[in-house]
Design an enzyme around this catalytic site. Structure first.
Site, PDB file in Angstrom:
ATOM      1  N   ARG A  51       0.915  -1.185  -0.154  1.00  0.00           N
ATOM      2  CA  ARG A  51       0.210  -0.157  -0.275  1.00  0.00           C
ATOM      3  C   ARG A  51       0.905   0.816  -0.130  1.00  0.00           C
ATOM      4  O   ARG A  51       0.542   2.355  -0.292  1.00  0.00           O
ATOM      5  CB  ARG A  51      -0.620  -0.022   1.096  1.00  0.00           C
ATOM      6  CG  ARG A  51      -2.141   1.183   0.975  1.00  0.00           C
ATOM      7  CD  ARG A  51      -2.933   1.081   2.442  1.00  0.00           C
ATOM      8  NE  ARG A  51      -3.164   0.335   2.941  1.00  0.00           N
ATOM      9  CZ  ARG A  51      -2.415   0.177   4.313  1.00  0.00           C
ATOM     10  NH1 ARG A  51      -1.769   1.431   4.389  1.00  0.00           N
ATOM     11  NH2 ARG A  51      -2.610  -0.017   5.280  1.00  0.00           N
ATOM     12  N   TYR A 103     -16.785  15.095 -16.055  1.00  0.00           N
ATOM     13  CA  TYR A 103     -17.182  13.948 -16.353  1.00  0.00           C
ATOM     14  C   TYR A 103     -18.457  14.372 -15.468  1.00  0.00           C
ATOM     15  O   TYR A 103     -18.047  14.094 -13.818  1.00  0.00           O
ATOM     16  CB  TYR A 103     -15.883  13.133 -15.634  1.00  0.00           C
ATOM     17  CG  TYR A 103     -16.016  11.731 -15.350  1.00  0.00           C
ATOM     18  CD1 TYR A 103     -16.705  10.783 -17.239  1.00  0.00           C
ATOM     19  CD2 TYR A 103     -16.397  11.604 -14.562  1.00  0.00           C
ATOM     20  CE1 TYR A 103     -16.766  10.329 -16.777  1.00  0.00           C
ATOM     21  CE2 TYR A 103     -16.428   9.868 -14.112  1.00  0.00           C
ATOM     22  CZ  TYR A 103     -16.999   8.838 -14.796  1.00  0.00           C
ATOM     23  OH  TYR A 103     -17.371   7.693 -15.896  1.00  0.00           O
ATOM     24  N   ASP A 175      -8.100  17.674 -15.364  1.00  0.00           N
ATOM     25  CA  ASP A 175      -7.927  16.468 -16.150  1.00  0.00           C
ATOM     26  C   ASP A 175      -7.541  16.123 -17.200  1.00  0.00           C
ATOM     27  O   ASP A 175      -8.416  16.949 -18.271  1.00  0.00           O
ATOM     28  CB  ASP A 175     -10.083  15.991 -15.649  1.00  0.00           C
ATOM     29  CG  ASP A 175      -9.905  14.904 -15.875  1.00  0.00           C
ATOM     30  OD1 ASP A 175      -9.012  14.365 -16.437  1.00  0.00           O
ATOM     31  OD2 ASP A 175     -11.134  14.189 -14.920  1.00  0.00           O
ATOM     32  N   LYS A 200      -8.680   4.699 -19.568  1.00  0.00           N
ATOM     33  CA  LYS A 200      -8.929   5.702 -20.962  1.00  0.00           C
ATOM     34  C   LYS A 200      -7.689   5.186 -21.898  1.00  0.00           C
ATOM     35  O   LYS A 200      -8.076   4.236 -22.503  1.00  0.00           O
ATOM     36  CB  LYS A 200      -9.558   6.498 -21.194  1.00  0.00           C
ATOM     37  CG  LYS A 200     -10.748   7.035 -19.998  1.00  0.00           C
ATOM     38  CD  LYS A 200     -11.844   6.238 -19.803  1.00  0.00           C
ATOM     39  CE  LYS A 200     -12.833   6.287 -18.317  1.00  0.00           C
ATOM     40  NZ  LYS A 200     -13.532   7.540 -17.960  1.00  0.00           N
TER      41      LYS A 200
HETATM   42  C1  LIG Z   1     -13.449   7.779 -17.091  1.00  0.00           C
HETATM   43  C2  LIG Z   1     -13.032   9.501 -16.905  1.00  0.00           C
HETATM   44  C3  LIG Z   1     -12.999   9.314 -15.588  1.00  0.00           C
HETATM   45  C4  LIG Z   1     -13.193   8.775 -14.004  1.00  0.00           C
HETATM   46  O1  LIG Z   1     -11.993   8.009 -13.767  1.00  0.00           O
HETATM   47  P1  LIG Z   1     -12.251   5.953 -13.578  1.00  0.00           P
HETATM   48  O2  LIG Z   1     -11.517   5.782 -14.276  1.00  0.00           O
HETATM   49  O3  LIG Z   1     -13.431   5.420 -15.146  1.00  0.00           O
HETATM   50  O4  LIG Z   1     -12.843   6.007 -12.476  1.00  0.00           O
HETATM   51  C5  LIG Z   1     -12.580  11.191 -14.717  1.00  0.00           C
HETATM   52  N1  LIG Z   1     -12.601  11.433 -15.846  1.00  0.00           N
HETATM   53  C6  LIG Z   1     -12.519  12.183 -16.832  1.00  0.00           C
HETATM   54  C7  LIG Z   1     -12.661  12.545 -17.910  1.00  0.00           C
HETATM   55  C8  LIG Z   1     -13.203  10.535 -17.660  1.00  0.00           C
HETATM   56  O5  LIG Z   1     -13.841  10.487 -18.661  1.00  0.00           O
END
Ligand SMILES: *Cc1c(COP(=O)(O)O)cnc(C)c1O
Length: 383
Positions: A51, A103, A175, A200
């Site tokens: 961890r 998101y 982000d 992603k």
């Molecule tokens: C998918 C996504 C998230 C969340 O991520 P997870 O891996 O699904 O928890 C946050 N920000 C954006 C822009 C995303 O496309």
């Protein structure tokens, strides 16, 4: 591969160490161990408990830090776990400005969970600097932007946001999920925190969930390390390895996906059944100039509206190569209906104001042959 002067398409392949120094293994090993043997009293190999530190996760953390031109990276179990770690650095009474087109899960996290701990939020169109500046309050502690935004593909001028924020001692958070460091490096514009859903483009194969944070400031590094070990939503060794493997092909995937996306966006723009296309790479996109100023690519996310709600159901039912599914960034092309899927947590009035209507569809373009993708859309939509 420690040298920093290599181009990013070389860096993605070789990562941080890139191989196992002990055995020479070209694929960085998966250290599937929860704990580590101490050589003696008060002695440590540098790894005590997974961890806190794990060699595979560390290779990923150092790789993403290097790609983003940051000092340190931190890997979490999902993108939402990473955004949660960011939320926990704020206290009751703090106010955060967040891009209004965002998101849905991020909106849900702040509204349904952190609001009750006293963290205030305003959702503003950060592409409009005036609007954003007017939204700054005495207790504003951070500005969190998504650029390009999800799903309306609005672009925010990162340098301008940083300039305003720095004057007022406000943290900036980007982000960077949609463009990744391959196309955009927010830390180079003075941004304090970069966050990713590694699920992603970084992972790129729709097979692994992951979240990443990259920072430069020593105090923030320490704070996030403390949060990571205390809250415990760390990325597993195997998933760290999958994301590392995904990153190796980031450059070729993103280039191919972008080339496909550009052709598809133009095809959609010419289509009689399509009302409007939202793609950053179309020269008539509202923030095209801002985009080419701060990013080296446009990505491969496209949203578009059709003329009727009935058309939506028809398209989702008839696509064959493109899959009707949530998520984005992988090699497979996906089509999403944000209104009821990714953005369902956002109030209807807000969705409609932003343009996330029941006639909006979102495409994540993959690496398939573009002619096949266009043919698929043609048989589903018509001309
Ligand atoms: C998918 C996504 C998230 C969340 O991520 P997870 O891996 O699904 O928890 C946050 N920000 C954006 C822009 C995303 O496309």
């Amino acid at each position: 591969m420690k040298e920093d002067y290599y181009c990013i398409d070389t860096q993605v392949v070789h990562g941080y160490k890139g191989y196992d120094e002990k055995t020479g293994a070209i694929s960085f090993p998966i250290y599937q161990s929860a704990t580590f043997r101490h050589p003696g009293l008060n002695q440590s190999t540098g790894y005590d408990y997974s961890r806190l530190q794990n060699p595979t996760r560390e290779e990923l953390e150092k790789t993403i830090a290097k790609l983003e031109s940051g000092k340190e990276g931190l890997a979490f179990s999902t993108g939402m776990a990473a955004i949660t770690a960011i939320a926990t650095i704020f206290s009751a009474g703090d106010h955060i400005i967040i891009s209004d087109d965002l998101y849905g899960g991020t909106y849900r996290l702040f509204e349904e969970i952190y609001k009750k701990y006293g963290i205030e939020t305003s959702y503003l169109n950060t592409s409009n600097l005036e609007t954003m500046i007017q939204g700054i309050k005495n207790n504003t502690k951070a500005i969190l932007i998504e650029t390009p935004s999800n799903p309306m593909m609005k672009v925010t001028d990162i340098a301008e946001v940083v300039k305003t924020a720095k004057q007022k001692g406000i943290l900036t958070i980007v982000d960077n999920t949609f463009l990744t460091p391959y196309y955009q490096k927010p830390l180079n514009f003075g941004v304090d925190i970069v966050v990713h859903s590694g699920t992603k483009y970084l992972g790129g194969h729709n097979d692994t969930l992951a979240g990443l944070i990259v920072v430069n400031d020593e105090e923030l590094i320490e704070r996030f390390r403390f949060i990571q070990k205390s809250t415990g939503a760390v990325l597993s060794p195997f998933d760290s390895w999958l994301i590392l493997r995904g990153i190796k092909t980031l450059a070729i995937r993103m280039d191919k996906q972008q080339n496909n996306a550009l052709e598809i966006a133009k095809w959609l723009h010419e289509n009689n059944e399509v009302e409007k296309v939202y793609y950053v790479g179309l020269p008539w996109h509202d923030e095209y100039q801002v985009s080419i100023k701060q990013a080296t690519g446009f990505g491969s996310m496209i949203s578009f509206t059709v003329k009727s709600v009935e058309m939506v159901a028809k398209i989702l039912k008839n696509v064959k190569v493109i899959t009707f599914a949530e998520s984005l960034g992988g090699v497979e092309s996906l089509i999403t209906y944000p209104y009821v899927q990714t953005h369902e947590a956002i109030p209807v009035e807000m969705r409609n104001r932003l343009g996330v209507t029941d006639k909006l569809l979102r495409l994540s373009i993959g690496i398939e042959n573009v002619t096949d993708l266009i043919k698929d859309l043609e048989q589903a939509i018509g001309r």
